[in-house]
Design a protein around this motif. Structure first.
Motif, mmCIF file in Angstrom:
data_model
loop_
_atom_site.group_PDB
_atom_site.id
_atom_site.type_symbol
_atom_site.label_atom_id
_atom_site.label_comp_id
_atom_site.label_asym_id
_atom_site.label_seq_id
_atom_site.Cartn_x
_atom_site.Cartn_y
_atom_site.Cartn_z
ATOM 1 N N GLY A 1 -3.091 -18.100 -10.294
ATOM 2 C CA GLY A 1 -3.444 -16.845 -10.933
ATOM 3 C C GLY A 1 -2.344 -16.145 -11.690
ATOM 4 O O GLY A 1 -2.598 -15.147 -12.341
ATOM 5 N N ARG A 2 -1.129 -16.631 -11.618
ATOM 6 C CA ARG A 2 -0.019 -15.934 -12.280
ATOM 7 C C ARG A 2 0.524 -16.742 -13.435
ATOM 8 O O ARG A 2 1.307 -17.675 -13.246
ATOM 9 C CB ARG A 2 1.091 -15.645 -11.283
ATOM 10 C CG ARG A 2 0.669 -14.626 -10.268
ATOM 11 C CD ARG A 2 1.865 -14.049 -9.600
ATOM 12 N NE ARG A 2 1.442 -13.023 -8.679
ATOM 13 C CZ ARG A 2 2.259 -12.382 -7.885
ATOM 14 N NH1 ARG A 2 3.543 -12.677 -7.905
ATOM 15 N NH2 ARG A 2 1.825 -11.456 -7.080
ATOM 16 N N HIS A 3 0.102 -16.355 -14.616
ATOM 17 C CA HIS A 3 0.548 -17.024 -15.829
ATOM 18 C C HIS A 3 0.837 -15.986 -16.901
ATOM 19 O O HIS A 3 0.534 -14.807 -16.732
ATOM 20 C CB HIS A 3 -0.508 -18.031 -16.302
ATOM 21 C CG HIS A 3 -0.753 -19.104 -15.291
ATOM 22 N ND1 HIS A 3 0.194 -20.043 -14.955
ATOM 23 C CD2 HIS A 3 -1.830 -19.371 -14.520
ATOM 24 C CE1 HIS A 3 -0.283 -20.834 -14.024
ATOM 25 N NE2 HIS A 3 -1.511 -20.453 -13.737
ATOM 26 N N ILE A 4 1.413 -16.411 -17.998
ATOM 27 C CA ILE A 4 1.819 -15.504 -19.071
ATOM 28 C C ILE A 4 0.721 -15.469 -20.139
ATOM 29 O O ILE A 4 0.271 -16.505 -20.613
ATOM 30 C CB ILE A 4 3.153 -15.948 -19.709
ATOM 31 C CG1 ILE A 4 4.240 -16.187 -18.639
ATOM 32 C CG2 ILE A 4 3.593 -14.944 -20.770
ATOM 33 C CD1 ILE A 4 4.631 -14.979 -17.836
ATOM 34 N N TRP A 5 0.327 -14.259 -20.491
ATOM 35 C CA TRP A 5 -0.695 -14.017 -21.517
ATOM 36 C C TRP A 5 -0.154 -13.031 -22.533
ATOM 37 O O TRP A 5 0.671 -12.184 -22.201
ATOM 38 C CB TRP A 5 -1.934 -13.379 -20.891
ATOM 39 C CG TRP A 5 -2.733 -14.262 -19.987
ATOM 40 C CD1 TRP A 5 -2.406 -14.647 -18.707
ATOM 41 C CD2 TRP A 5 -3.997 -14.846 -20.269
ATOM 42 N NE1 TRP A 5 -3.389 -15.442 -18.200
ATOM 43 C CE2 TRP A 5 -4.386 -15.577 -19.129
ATOM 44 C CE3 TRP A 5 -4.838 -14.829 -21.380
ATOM 45 C CZ2 TRP A 5 -5.574 -16.287 -19.074
ATOM 46 C CZ3 TRP A 5 -6.035 -15.530 -21.314
ATOM 47 C CH2 TRP A 5 -6.385 -16.254 -20.177
ATOM 48 N N LEU A 6 -0.656 -13.097 -23.756
ATOM 49 C CA LEU A 6 -0.417 -12.073 -24.777
ATOM 50 C C LEU A 6 -1.757 -11.448 -25.113
ATOM 51 O O LEU A 6 -2.793 -12.115 -25.057
ATOM 52 C CB LEU A 6 0.154 -12.689 -26.058
ATOM 53 C CG LEU A 6 1.584 -13.175 -26.033
ATOM 54 C CD1 LEU A 6 1.965 -13.741 -27.405
ATOM 55 C CD2 LEU A 6 2.536 -12.075 -25.652
ATOM 56 N N MET A 7 -1.736 -10.162 -25.441
ATOM 57 C CA MET A 7 -2.954 -9.494 -25.895
ATOM 58 C C MET A 7 -2.584 -8.214 -26.617
ATOM 59 O O MET A 7 -1.453 -7.729 -26.515
ATOM 60 C CB MET A 7 -3.879 -9.191 -24.716
ATOM 61 C CG MET A 7 -3.354 -8.151 -23.748
ATOM 62 S SD MET A 7 -4.423 -7.885 -22.332
ATOM 63 C CE MET A 7 -3.968 -9.258 -21.309
ATOM 64 N N ASN A 8 -3.532 -7.681 -27.341
ATOM 65 C CA ASN A 8 -3.344 -6.398 -28.012
ATOM 66 C C ASN A 8 -3.363 -5.290 -26.974
ATOM 67 O O ASN A 8 -3.843 -5.476 -25.854
ATOM 68 C CB ASN A 8 -4.459 -6.175 -29.045
ATOM 69 C CG ASN A 8 -4.421 -7.211 -30.140
ATOM 70 O OD1 ASN A 8 -3.355 -7.566 -30.620
ATOM 71 N ND2 ASN A 8 -5.581 -7.714 -30.516
ATOM 72 N N GLY B 1 11.451 -11.679 -31.426
ATOM 73 C CA GLY B 1 10.023 -11.553 -31.150
ATOM 74 C C GLY B 1 9.225 -12.837 -31.291
ATOM 75 O O GLY B 1 7.999 -12.805 -31.288
ATOM 76 N N LEU B 2 9.899 -13.977 -31.365
ATOM 77 C CA LEU B 2 9.197 -15.243 -31.564
ATOM 78 C C LEU B 2 8.929 -16.017 -30.281
ATOM 79 O O LEU B 2 8.126 -16.948 -30.269
ATOM 80 C CB LEU B 2 9.983 -16.136 -32.532
ATOM 81 C CG LEU B 2 10.140 -15.600 -33.944
ATOM 82 C CD1 LEU B 2 11.012 -16.539 -34.773
ATOM 83 C CD2 LEU B 2 8.779 -15.400 -34.596
ATOM 84 N N SER B 3 9.608 -15.655 -29.194
ATOM 85 C CA SER B 3 9.434 -16.397 -27.952
ATOM 86 C C SER B 3 9.649 -15.483 -26.753
ATOM 87 O O SER B 3 10.107 -14.348 -26.883
ATOM 88 C CB SER B 3 10.391 -17.592 -27.906
ATOM 89 O OG SER B 3 11.722 -17.169 -28.075
ATOM 90 N N LEU B 4 9.293 -16.024 -25.586
ATOM 91 C CA LEU B 4 9.440 -15.306 -24.326
ATOM 92 C C LEU B 4 10.227 -16.159 -23.343
ATOM 93 O O LEU B 4 9.981 -17.365 -23.225
ATOM 94 C CB LEU B 4 8.071 -15.011 -23.713
ATOM 95 C CG LEU B 4 7.231 -14.017 -24.492
ATOM 96 C CD1 LEU B 4 5.770 -14.359 -24.370
ATOM 97 C CD2 LEU B 4 7.497 -12.630 -23.974
ATOM 98 N N ALA C 1 5.820 -17.482 -28.702
ATOM 99 C CA ALA C 1 4.752 -16.476 -28.704
ATOM 100 C C ALA C 1 3.529 -16.985 -29.457
ATOM 101 O O ALA C 1 2.426 -16.481 -29.275
ATOM 102 C CB ALA C 1 5.257 -15.177 -29.331
ATOM 103 N N ALA C 2 3.700 -18.022 -30.262
ATOM 104 C CA ALA C 2 2.586 -18.629 -30.989
ATOM 105 C C ALA C 2 1.833 -19.628 -30.119
ATOM 106 O O ALA C 2 0.797 -20.142 -30.521
ATOM 107 C CB ALA C 2 3.097 -19.317 -32.246
ATOM 108 N N GLY C 3 2.355 -19.918 -28.923
ATOM 109 C CA GLY C 3 1.744 -20.887 -28.028
ATOM 110 C C GLY C 3 2.502 -22.199 -28.048
ATOM 111 O O GLY C 3 3.510 -22.342 -28.718
#
Length: 85
Positions: A6-13, A39-42, A60-62
């Protein structure tokens, strides 16, 4: 294992729309993401089933996360590590 899944990294508005999952490996728990200065990666902490942590990077683009990243290293040792300041 259910807690790990259940613990993963997500991006959203900010309004919760546009969700994109960046990590999904069920063998790990991914936490504490930090943006690169461009701002291109995490950079994030990835914990295994024994609680051992390692640092990983993901665009950040996947794509497939790169790592583990640790200790003094050349920028090529961890994908996108040259973007962290």
């Amino acid at each position: 294992t259910s807690a790990l899944a259940g613990r993963h990294i997500w991006l959203m508005n900010a309004d919760g729309s546009g969700k994109v999952q960046l990590t999904s490996d069920p063998r790990y728990r991914d936490e504490r993401p930090v943006w690169s200065s461009d701002g291109l990666s995490l950079l994030f902490a990835r914990f295994d089933t024994e609680g051992q942590a390692s640092l990983w990077m993901v665009s950040a683009a996947g794509g497939v996360p790169g790592g583990p990243c640790f200790g003094p290293m050349p920028a090529t040792a961890c994908p996108a590590s040259r973007h962290m300041e």
